[in-house]
Design a protein around this motif. Structure first.
Motif, PDB file in Angstrom:
ATOM      1  N   ARG A   1       0.819  -1.191   0.000  1.00  0.00           N
ATOM      2  CA  ARG A   1       0.000   0.000   0.000  1.00  0.00           C
ATOM      3  C   ARG A   1       0.861   1.252   0.000  1.00  0.00           C
ATOM      4  NH1 ARG A   1      -3.886  -1.444   4.793  1.00  0.00           N
ATOM      5  NH2 ARG A   1      -3.551  -3.613   4.411  1.00  0.00           N
ATOM      6  N   GLU A   2       1.908   1.249   0.817  1.00  0.00           N
ATOM      7  CA  GLU A   2       2.752   2.434   0.903  1.00  0.00           C
ATOM      8  C   GLU A   2       3.380   2.757  -0.442  1.00  0.00           C
ATOM      9  OE1 GLU A   2       3.282  -0.239   2.983  1.00  0.00           O
ATOM     10  OE2 GLU A   2       2.307   0.528   4.768  1.00  0.00           O
ATOM     11  N   VAL A   3       3.856   1.734  -1.131  1.00  0.00           N
ATOM     12  CA  VAL A   3       4.485   1.950  -2.431  1.00  0.00           C
ATOM     13  C   VAL A   3       3.453   2.420  -3.433  1.00  0.00           C
ATOM     14  CG1 VAL A   3       5.661   0.818  -4.353  1.00  0.00           C
ATOM     15  CG2 VAL A   3       6.343   0.322  -2.010  1.00  0.00           C
ATOM     16  N   ASN A   4       2.276   1.809  -3.419  1.00  0.00           N
ATOM     17  CA  ASN A   4       1.233   2.160  -4.376  1.00  0.00           C
ATOM     18  C   ASN A   4       0.805   3.618  -4.232  1.00  0.00           C
ATOM     19  OD1 ASN A   4      -0.568   1.592  -6.504  1.00  0.00           O
ATOM     20  ND2 ASN A   4      -2.225   1.338  -5.047  1.00  0.00           N
ATOM     21  N   SER A   5       0.746   4.119  -3.018  1.00  0.00           N
ATOM     22  CA  SER A   5       0.309   5.504  -2.828  1.00  0.00           C
ATOM     23  C   SER A   5       1.287   6.487  -3.461  1.00  0.00           C
ATOM     24  CB  SER A   5       0.123   5.809  -1.345  1.00  0.00           C
ATOM     25  OG  SER A   5       1.366   5.753  -0.673  1.00  0.00           O
ATOM     26  N   GLY A   6       2.573   6.143  -3.469  1.00  0.00           N
ATOM     27  CA  GLY A   6       3.562   7.030  -4.075  1.00  0.00           C
ATOM     28  C   GLY A   6       3.787   6.780  -5.550  1.00  0.00           C
ATOM     29  N   HIS A   7       3.409   5.604  -6.023  1.00  0.00           N
ATOM     30  CA  HIS A   7       3.621   5.205  -7.423  1.00  0.00           C
ATOM     31  C   HIS A   7       2.392   4.454  -7.928  1.00  0.00           C
ATOM     32  CE1 HIS A   7       7.889   6.152  -6.932  1.00  0.00           C
ATOM     33  NE2 HIS A   7       7.831   5.499  -5.793  1.00  0.00           N
ATOM     34  N   PRO A   8       1.279   5.133  -8.131  1.00  0.00           N
ATOM     35  CA  PRO A   8       0.028   4.434  -8.473  1.00  0.00           C
ATOM     36  C   PRO A   8       0.054   3.699  -9.819  1.00  0.00           C
ATOM     37  CG  PRO A   8      -0.252   6.802  -8.661  1.00  0.00           C
ATOM     38  CD  PRO A   8       1.099   6.572  -8.044  1.00  0.00           C
ATOM     39  N   LEU A  10       2.684   1.904 -10.871  1.00  0.00           N
ATOM     40  CA  LEU A  10       3.689   0.853 -10.782  1.00  0.00           C
ATOM     41  C   LEU A  10       3.093  -0.469 -11.258  1.00  0.00           C
ATOM     42  CD1 LEU A  10       6.620   0.523  -9.597  1.00  0.00           C
ATOM     43  CD2 LEU A  10       5.488  -0.471  -7.620  1.00  0.00           C
ATOM     44  N   ALA A  11       3.774  -1.123 -12.186  1.00  0.00           N
ATOM     45  CA  ALA A  11       3.273  -2.394 -12.726  1.00  0.00           C
ATOM     46  C   ALA A  11       4.449  -3.273 -13.115  1.00  0.00           C
ATOM     47  CB  ALA A  11       2.379  -2.137 -13.934  1.00  0.00           C
ATOM     48  N   GLY A  12       4.205  -4.565 -13.152  1.00  0.00           N
ATOM     49  CA  GLY A  12       5.228  -5.510 -13.577  1.00  0.00           C
ATOM     50  C   GLY A  12       5.056  -6.835 -12.865  1.00  0.00           C
ATOM     51  N   LYS A  13       6.077  -7.673 -12.994  1.00  0.00           N
ATOM     52  CA  LYS A  13       6.016  -9.028 -12.455  1.00  0.00           C
ATOM     53  C   LYS A  13       7.263  -9.293 -11.616  1.00  0.00           C
ATOM     54  CE  LYS A  13       5.197 -13.685 -14.238  1.00  0.00           C
ATOM     55  NZ  LYS A  13       5.033 -14.437 -15.491  1.00  0.00           N
ATOM     56  N   SER A  34      12.624  -9.727 -11.875  1.00  0.00           N
ATOM     57  CA  SER A  34      11.662  -8.671 -11.587  1.00  0.00           C
ATOM     58  C   SER A  34      11.652  -7.654 -12.713  1.00  0.00           C
ATOM     59  CB  SER A  34      12.008  -7.964 -10.277  1.00  0.00           C
ATOM     60  OG  SER A  34      11.110  -6.898 -10.040  1.00  0.00           O
ATOM     61  N   SER A  35      10.451  -7.308 -13.166  1.00  0.00           N
ATOM     62  CA  SER A  35      10.307  -6.251 -14.173  1.00  0.00           C
ATOM     63  C   SER A  35       9.727  -4.985 -13.547  1.00  0.00           C
ATOM     64  CB  SER A  35       9.407  -6.726 -15.321  1.00  0.00           C
ATOM     65  OG  SER A  35       8.091  -6.964 -14.848  1.00  0.00           O
ATOM     66  N   ILE A  36       9.603  -4.966 -12.220  1.00  0.00           N
ATOM     67  CA  ILE A  36       9.032  -3.828 -11.508  1.00  0.00           C
ATOM     68  C   ILE A  36       9.934  -2.602 -11.598  1.00  0.00           C
ATOM     69  CG2 ILE A  36       8.475  -2.972  -9.177  1.00  0.00           C
ATOM     70  CD1 ILE A  36       6.268  -4.691 -10.132  1.00  0.00           C
ATOM     71  N   SER A  72      -0.464  -4.677 -11.337  1.00  0.00           N
ATOM     72  CA  SER A  72      -0.958  -3.794 -12.394  1.00  0.00           C
ATOM     73  C   SER A  72      -1.348  -2.475 -11.754  1.00  0.00           C
ATOM     74  CB  SER A  72      -2.140  -4.420 -13.125  1.00  0.00           C
ATOM     75  OG  SER A  72      -3.156  -4.783 -12.226  1.00  0.00           O
ATOM     76  N   GLY A  73      -0.763  -1.408 -12.241  1.00  0.00           N
ATOM     77  CA  GLY A  73      -0.995  -0.086 -11.675  1.00  0.00           C
ATOM     78  C   GLY A  73      -2.372   0.449 -12.000  1.00  0.00           C
TER      79      GLY A  73
END
Length: 75
Positions: A1-8, A10-13, A34-36, A72-73
């Motif tokens: 959640r913390e990462v998503n809030s700063g990088h909505p 963000l996507a990859g595997k 990792s492709s993140i 998936s962002g």
């Protein structure tokens, strides 16, 4: 959640590899690929895996696991 809030977006595997020991705890945690493109996300996934209490493997024999996590962002 913390990462998503700063990088909505963000996507990859993230492909992980780990061993579930006889007690049900994960060890030998690793990122196989990792492709993140974000080391903090990679570390976070490993930390969460390390906190999970998995079911004990049959006979207490350690089991090697390879598991992909797809992110998936927001669009």
């Amino acid at each position: 959640r913390e990462v998503n809030s700063g990088h909505p977006t963000l996507a990859g595997k993230i492909n992980t590899a780990f061993v579930i020991g006889g007690s049900g705890r994960a060890s030998q945690l690793a990122i196989a690929a990792s492709s993140i493109g974000n080391a903090n996300v990679d570390r976070c996934v490993l930390q969460v895996l390390g906190r999970i209490q998995f079911p004990q493997p049959a006979g207490g024999v350690p089991v090697s696991i390879k598991y992909p996590f797809q992110f998936s962002g927001q669009k």
